[in-house]
Design an enzyme around this catalytic site. Structure first.
Site: not given
Ligand code: KIV
Length: 292
Positions: A46, A116, A183
């Site tokens: 993120s 993921e 999520e």
């Molecule tokens: O990259 C991220 O911050 C995440 C969270 C949203 C779980 O994967």
């Protein structure tokens, strides 16, 4: 100081204690979260969106992840550190996944990695775990699959999708993930998954029945002025705080109120009125970095 281990996180589920996870991208915030008692810091991809200003997490590279994981590792002494395997770093082959995950652990200082993907990544998870790398799974809404998913949309609302997510969860648990991020799925589905799995579930937009919760720290702290999805709770309004501080700084500089005398250095031998500074042992000359 003792590090939080993956076993300690799993024990929390067994004992019915909730697990607290936030994202961290630098040493300064990592230190604060460490002191606050957060269990695990996720160096999330993120960072592509909140730090780099990208529209998705897809442009984040291994080098970006390593840079931020190293910074977080320097700031946190106690928290477990999870580093995201970025898009393109584990999909091509299991060998590449092991190579990149190893770098996040050995060079970055992470204690585990997150990837993921569901059932189709079970073999990759097995390979990583066999190499000695603890893996956190991530299913439901997977931001790296944003193009396949048709955007950032809630997953598992229909029966068929919910069944697929349950199969994904079971396959990942069997492959050896030590915890699973859920999520943007319905709270009822997350509850079913939590009861079905012996590993902890960490929810983000997955309701209150998960074994733990994770939030993007910039959302939690209210740093993202224009972005507040339904699942986010802002515990502070740092956007306003930072804005106010920066406006005040500009005003004081323009009015010549900052820097004040207390923020200024003087050459002792040139300024007659300036009393000689008391020298601390090991320090001579200018007092540059006095502790606050
Ligand atoms: O990259 C991220 O911050 C995440 C969270 C949203 C779980 O994967």
């Amino acid at each position: 100081m003792k590090k939080v281990t993956i076993h300690a996180l799993q024990k929390k589920k067994a004992e019915g204690q909730k697990i607290c996870v936030v994202t961290a991208y630098d040493a300064a915030f990592a230190r604060i979260f460490d002191e606050a008692g957060i269990d695990a810091l996720l160096v999330g991809d993120s960072l592509g969106m909140v730090i780099q200003g990208q529209a998705s997490t897809l442009p984040v590279s291994m080098e970006h992840m390593l840079y931020h994981t190293q910074a977080v590792s320097r700031g946190a002494q106690r928290c477990h550190i999870v580093a995201d395997l970025p898009f393109g770093s584990y999909q091509a082959s299991d060998e590449e996944a092991v190579r990149n995950a190893t770098r996040l652990i050995a060079e970055g200082g992470a204690g585990s990695v997150k990837l993921e993907g569901g059932e189709s990544y079970a073999s990759t998870v097995k390979r990583l775990v066999r190499a000695g790398i603890p893996v956190m799974g991530h299913i439901g809404l997977m931001p790296q699959q944003v193009h396949n998913m048709g955007g950032f949309v809630v997953q598992g609302r229909g029966e068929e999708e919910a069944q697929r997510i349950m199969r994904d969860a079971k396959a990942l648990e069997q492959a050896g993930v030590y915890a699973l991020v859920l999520e943007a799925i319905p709270a009822e589905l997350a509850r079913t998954l939590g009861a079905m799995l012996s590993i902890p579930t960490i929810g983000i937009g997955a309701g209150k029945h998960c074994d733990g919760q994770v939030l993007v720290s910039y959302d939690l702290l209210g740093l993202m002025a224009d972005f507040k999805p339904k699942f986010v709770k802002r515990y502070a309004n740092l956007y306003a705080t930072v804005l106010e501080a920066a406006v005040q700084f500009c005003e004081e500089v323009r009015a010549e109120h900052f820097p004040g005398e207390e923020h200024s250095f003087h050459a002792m031998r040139l300024v007659a009125s300036n009393p000689p500074m008391e020298e601390e042992p090991g320090r001579t000359g200018f007092d540059y970095g006095a502790p606050i």
